[in-house]
Design a protein around this motif. Structure first.
Motif, PDB file in Angstrom:
ATOM      1  N   UNK A 173     -51.136 -35.466 -76.590  1.00  0.00           N
ATOM      2  CA  UNK A 173     -52.350 -35.545 -75.770  1.00  0.00           C
ATOM      3  C   UNK A 173     -53.155 -34.259 -75.908  1.00  0.00           C
ATOM      4  N   UNK A 174     -54.417 -34.424 -76.233  1.00  0.00           N
ATOM      5  CA  UNK A 174     -55.314 -33.283 -76.352  1.00  0.00           C
ATOM      6  C   UNK A 174     -55.615 -32.716 -74.963  1.00  0.00           C
ATOM      7  N   UNK A 175     -55.723 -31.390 -74.860  1.00  0.00           N
ATOM      8  CA  UNK A 175     -55.956 -30.749 -73.564  1.00  0.00           C
ATOM      9  C   UNK A 175     -57.258 -31.232 -72.925  1.00  0.00           C
ATOM     10  N   UNK A 176     -58.314 -31.329 -73.717  1.00  0.00           N
ATOM     11  CA  UNK A 176     -59.601 -31.773 -73.149  1.00  0.00           C
ATOM     12  C   UNK A 176     -59.504 -33.190 -72.587  1.00  0.00           C
ATOM     13  N   UNK A 177     -58.737 -34.051 -73.269  1.00  0.00           N
ATOM     14  CA  UNK A 177     -58.590 -35.427 -72.780  1.00  0.00           C
ATOM     15  C   UNK A 177     -57.876 -35.447 -71.437  1.00  0.00           C
ATOM     16  N   UNK A 178     -56.851 -34.606 -71.304  1.00  0.00           N
ATOM     17  CA  UNK A 178     -56.115 -34.565 -70.040  1.00  0.00           C
ATOM     18  C   UNK A 178     -56.990 -33.959 -68.943  1.00  0.00           C
ATOM     19  N   UNK A 179     -57.720 -32.887 -69.287  1.00  0.00           N
ATOM     20  CA  UNK A 179     -58.633 -32.285 -68.301  1.00  0.00           C
ATOM     21  C   UNK A 179     -59.688 -33.298 -67.849  1.00  0.00           C
ATOM     22  N   UNK A 180     -60.266 -34.017 -68.812  1.00  0.00           N
ATOM     23  CA  UNK A 180     -61.309 -34.995 -68.463  1.00  0.00           C
ATOM     24  C   UNK A 180     -60.747 -36.090 -67.563  1.00  0.00           C
ATOM     25  N   UNK A 181     -59.495 -36.501 -67.839  1.00  0.00           N
ATOM     26  CA  UNK A 181     -58.899 -37.545 -67.002  1.00  0.00           C
ATOM     27  C   UNK A 181     -58.649 -37.020 -65.591  1.00  0.00           C
ATOM     28  N   UNK A 182     -58.211 -35.778 -65.487  1.00  0.00           N
ATOM     29  CA  UNK A 182     -58.005 -35.180 -64.162  1.00  0.00           C
ATOM     30  C   UNK A 182     -59.327 -35.126 -63.395  1.00  0.00           C
ATOM     31  N   UNK A 183     -60.413 -34.788 -64.099  1.00  0.00           N
ATOM     32  CA  UNK A 183     -61.732 -34.763 -63.458  1.00  0.00           C
ATOM     33  C   UNK A 183     -62.130 -36.174 -63.011  1.00  0.00           C
ATOM     34  N   UNK A 184     -61.832 -37.187 -63.850  1.00  0.00           N
ATOM     35  CA  UNK A 184     -62.146 -38.574 -63.475  1.00  0.00           C
ATOM     36  C   UNK A 184     -61.401 -38.961 -62.202  1.00  0.00           C
ATOM     37  N   UNK A 185     -60.138 -38.520 -62.087  1.00  0.00           N
ATOM     38  CA  UNK A 185     -59.376 -38.805 -60.862  1.00  0.00           C
ATOM     39  C   UNK A 185     -60.018 -38.119 -59.665  1.00  0.00           C
ATOM     40  N   UNK A 186     -60.397 -36.850 -59.832  1.00  0.00           N
ATOM     41  CA  UNK A 186     -61.010 -36.095 -58.729  1.00  0.00           C
ATOM     42  C   UNK A 186     -62.313 -36.753 -58.270  1.00  0.00           C
ATOM     43  N   UNK A 187     -63.107 -37.217 -59.232  1.00  0.00           N
ATOM     44  CA  UNK A 187     -64.368 -37.888 -58.868  1.00  0.00           C
ATOM     45  C   UNK A 187     -64.096 -39.219 -58.167  1.00  0.00           C
ATOM     46  N   UNK A 188     -63.075 -39.933 -58.642  1.00  0.00           N
ATOM     47  CA  UNK A 188     -62.714 -41.203 -57.992  1.00  0.00           C
ATOM     48  C   UNK A 188     -62.220 -40.954 -56.571  1.00  0.00           C
ATOM     49  N   UNK A 189     -61.487 -39.861 -56.374  1.00  0.00           N
ATOM     50  CA  UNK A 189     -61.021 -39.498 -55.032  1.00  0.00           C
ATOM     51  C   UNK A 189     -62.209 -39.200 -54.123  1.00  0.00           C
ATOM     52  N   UNK A 190     -63.193 -38.461 -54.655  1.00  0.00           N
ATOM     53  CA  UNK A 190     -64.381 -38.152 -53.854  1.00  0.00           C
ATOM     54  C   UNK A 190     -65.116 -39.432 -53.452  1.00  0.00           C
TER      55      UNK A 190
END
Length: 259
Positions: free
Chosen positions: A168-185
């Protein structure tokens, strides 16, 4: 042979027509077919036609009014069903559509689903804290739910060349974490709005249950149409003329014709 068939068809057709005439104008073949009784048959046929036309107009008017009532009932039920579904979705929104996924995590609109070798479980997005953490062998997303329980999702990126496990590429994991954070918001905002939206939906549902004005108007129209049909002077005249025509035929032939 073709000519014979044509003649046979014509003969059969004439026979059927003659039997139909005998049924419609009973009393004997002379009364059904003879030119001598043409005027009597025509008077009965005209009376039948006028009564049938009057009845058809009455039936059409009543059918239109009844269709209007049925449409009002259907619209009422559709509105209630729509509002009931809206309130049900607010009380229990379910998973919602799938948003994204990476590794063992599948992000839906309302929950985050963890799929692993030990099974599948759902984590509510409301109150969830998602944090990305880089590592030498594995990047991680730490998930802390509203109860304080923590789940770590691992994303390996440094594997020996002999291993076939997904990297897994670091940027892909970071982007997915951001997607989760936005979904939480988004979910937190959605949950904050639920009490007001649910109150509004329940009020609209109660008002919709009470609002039967369209059905009432349609029922009144149907009642007026039926009363008008019962009192229609043209239909009464047509029915009376048919009764007289039937009596005249009975007097003439001694047989009662169908109306």
């Amino acid at each position: 042979m073709d000519a014979v068939r044509v003649v046979a068809v014509v003969v059969v057709g004439l026979g059927v027509w003659a039997l139909w005439r005998r049924h419609r104008y009973p009393g004997g073949w002379a009364f059904a077919l003879s030119f001598r009784h043409e005027a009597a048959r025509e008077a009965l046929a005209n009376a039948r036609s006028k009564a049938r036309d009057a009845a058809r107009r009455a039936d059409q008017a009543e059918a239109a009014a009844l269709a209007e009532l049925n449409a009002a009932k259907a619209a009422y039920e559709r509105r209630l069903h729509s509002l009931e579904q809206q309130a049900a979705r607010l009380r229990n929104p379910g998973t919602g559509p799938r948003v994204d996924s990476l590794g063992e995590l599948v992000l839906f609109k309302h929950p985050l689903v963890v799929t692993s070798t030990t099974g599948t479980r759902s984590i509510e997005l409301a109150g969830l804290d998602a944090r990305f953490d880089p590592g030498q062998k594995n990047h991680s997303i730490y998930l802390t739910d509203a109860t304080g329980r923590v789940h770590r999702a691992k994303y390996p990126h440094a594997l020996p060349a002999t291993e076939t496990q997904q990297r897994f590429d670091e940027d892909a994991v970071r982007d997915f974490a951001v997607a989760i954070q936005n979904a939480v918001a988004d979910e937190n905002h959605f949950r904050d709005q639920i009490p007001h939206q649910l109150t509004t939906a329940e009020q609209e549902l109660e008002e919709a249950r009470i609002d039967t004005r369209a059905q009432k108007a349609a029922r009144e129209r149907l009642s007026r149409v039926r009363q008008s049909n019962r009192q229609d002077p043209h239909r009464k005249v047509a029915d009376s003329e048919l009764i007289e025509a039937v009596k005249d035929w009975e007097t003439l032939t001694g047989r009662t014709p169908p109306t």
